[in-house]
Design an enzyme around this catalytic site. Structure first.
Site, PDB file in Angstrom:
ATOM      1  N   HIS A 119       0.399  -1.405  -0.651  1.00  0.00           N
ATOM      2  CA  HIS A 119       0.133  -0.117  -0.181  1.00  0.00           C
ATOM      3  C   HIS A 119       0.404   1.365  -0.051  1.00  0.00           C
ATOM      4  CE1 HIS A 119      -3.489  -2.334   1.833  1.00  0.00           C
ATOM      5  NE2 HIS A 119      -3.580  -2.536   0.435  1.00  0.00           N
ATOM      6  N   CYS A 127       2.517  12.601  -8.059  1.00  0.00           N
ATOM      7  CA  CYS A 127       2.433  13.487  -8.093  1.00  0.00           C
ATOM      8  C   CYS A 127       1.228  13.044  -8.604  1.00  0.00           C
ATOM      9  CB  CYS A 127       2.466  13.970  -9.965  1.00  0.00           C
ATOM     10  SG  CYS A 127       2.054  14.814 -10.599  1.00  0.00           S
ATOM     11  N   THR A 186      -3.728  -8.315  10.666  1.00  0.00           N
ATOM     12  CA  THR A 186      -4.476  -7.585  10.188  1.00  0.00           C
ATOM     13  C   THR A 186      -6.114  -8.023  10.429  1.00  0.00           C
ATOM     14  OG1 THR A 186      -4.620  -7.108   7.334  1.00  0.00           O
ATOM     15  CG2 THR A 186      -3.838  -9.588   8.445  1.00  0.00           C
TER      16      THR A 186
END
Ligand code: BJW
Length: 239
Positions: A119, A127, A186
């Site tokens: 991630h 950008c 998780t």
């Protein structure tokens, strides 16, 4: 034999362990998880308002402020005993891979060399228009150094965005070719990352889960250690 002794024995027999980690891995470092009911990041923020392309489009200042706040927290924290135990395992000769959903960079900072950060990295910007060469450590201006638009955003994967194909492929290969898998901290709710652990369940090698709470994986793993990652990992990985 205790569960910890069993896990130590399984690990000792392995050569290529994979650690698949989520936000709970960094909890003892002082980084909040996302979905913990009391202090999780999403307990008083809606992910749709902060972690989607449309949220950034609607209110870039708000999204940037959220990420600057989190960067400040991370700068004040450091890898915990769990991160260090995984890194030490690699130093003792195991071919360790870490597949992490975390964006804090703590596995790398602890010394793990093969880390797939699915991630992204919250400390970097890139950008939003996809300019090559725009990656840089977080800066104060939002201006892309390449296209000069006010389009810099944190280098993380938001909901509705695709993960990096190459990273996903290499993570899949690591998990499909490992000989023991640890699923740590998780909730297993976010895809496609959670699908990697699902794949592993069908392979037949030992799967160990460490989490204070049960998850969708718990009933399928071989050994569930209920508790904190930073508590168990030094006991499991230590000499
Ligand atoms: C401890 C502990 C201790 C506590 N020790 N443990 C079905 C319906 C709708 C949408 C979808 C769907 N299926 C898939 C999707 C899409 C979506 C998704 O999965 N949604 C689900 C929520 C339903 N996925 C995506 O959008 C992904 N992209 C994608 O699929 O692209 C294709 C596509 C394109 C267009 C449309 C649809 C699909 C991208 C997902 C990106 C996730 N991004 C985030 C934010 C990253 C940036 C940031 O940091 O801000 O990633 S969301 C957040 O969740 C973050 C995490 O990496 C991720 C996983 O969370 P994690 O790590 O599991 O944390 P928690 O908080 O959930 O759990 C912590 C655990 O730790 C708990 O179990 C605790 O018990 C435990 N714990 N203390 C050990 N001390």
């Amino acid at each position: 034999m205790t569960k910890i002794e069993q896990v130590r024995r399984l690990l000792k027999k392995s050569q290529s362990p994979v650690f698949f980690t989520g936000a709970g891995m960094s909890k003892e470092s002082g980084i909040p998880t996302f979905r913990d009911a009391i202090d999780g990041l999403w307990s008083d923020n809606r992910p749709e308002d902060l972690a989607t392309p449309s949220a950034f489009h609607a209110d870039p200042a708000k999204v940037r402020a959220f990420y600057e706040y989190r960067r400040a927290t991370i700068r004040d924290c450091e890898p915990n005993a769990g991160h260090l135990a995984i890194a030490a395992l690699e130093n003792s000769g195991f071919h360790v891979s870490v597949v992490t959903q975390n964006v804090d960079g703590f596995h790398e900072a602890a010394g793990s060399s093969k880390v797939f950060a699915l991630h992204g990295n919250i400390m970097e910007d890139r950008c939003n228009e996809g300019c090559p060469g725009s990656h840089a450590m977080g800066r104060h201006s939002g201006i892309c150094p390449v296209c000069k638009k006010d389009a810099l955003r944190p280098n993380v994967v938001w909901f509705g965005e695709s993960l990096d194909d190459d990273l996903l492929l290499r993570s899949t290969v690591a998990i499909m070719t490992c000989d023991i898998l640890f699923i740590i901290g998780t909730s297993g709710l976010v895809y496609p990352a959670a699908g990697l652990a699902d794949l592993a369940m069908q392979r037949g090698f030992p799967v160990i889960e460490i989490n204070p709470e049960a998850t969708p994986f718990t009933e399928q793993v071989d050994i569930f250690l209920p508790g904190a990652a930073a508590k168990f990992l030094p006991k499991i990985c230590g000499a």
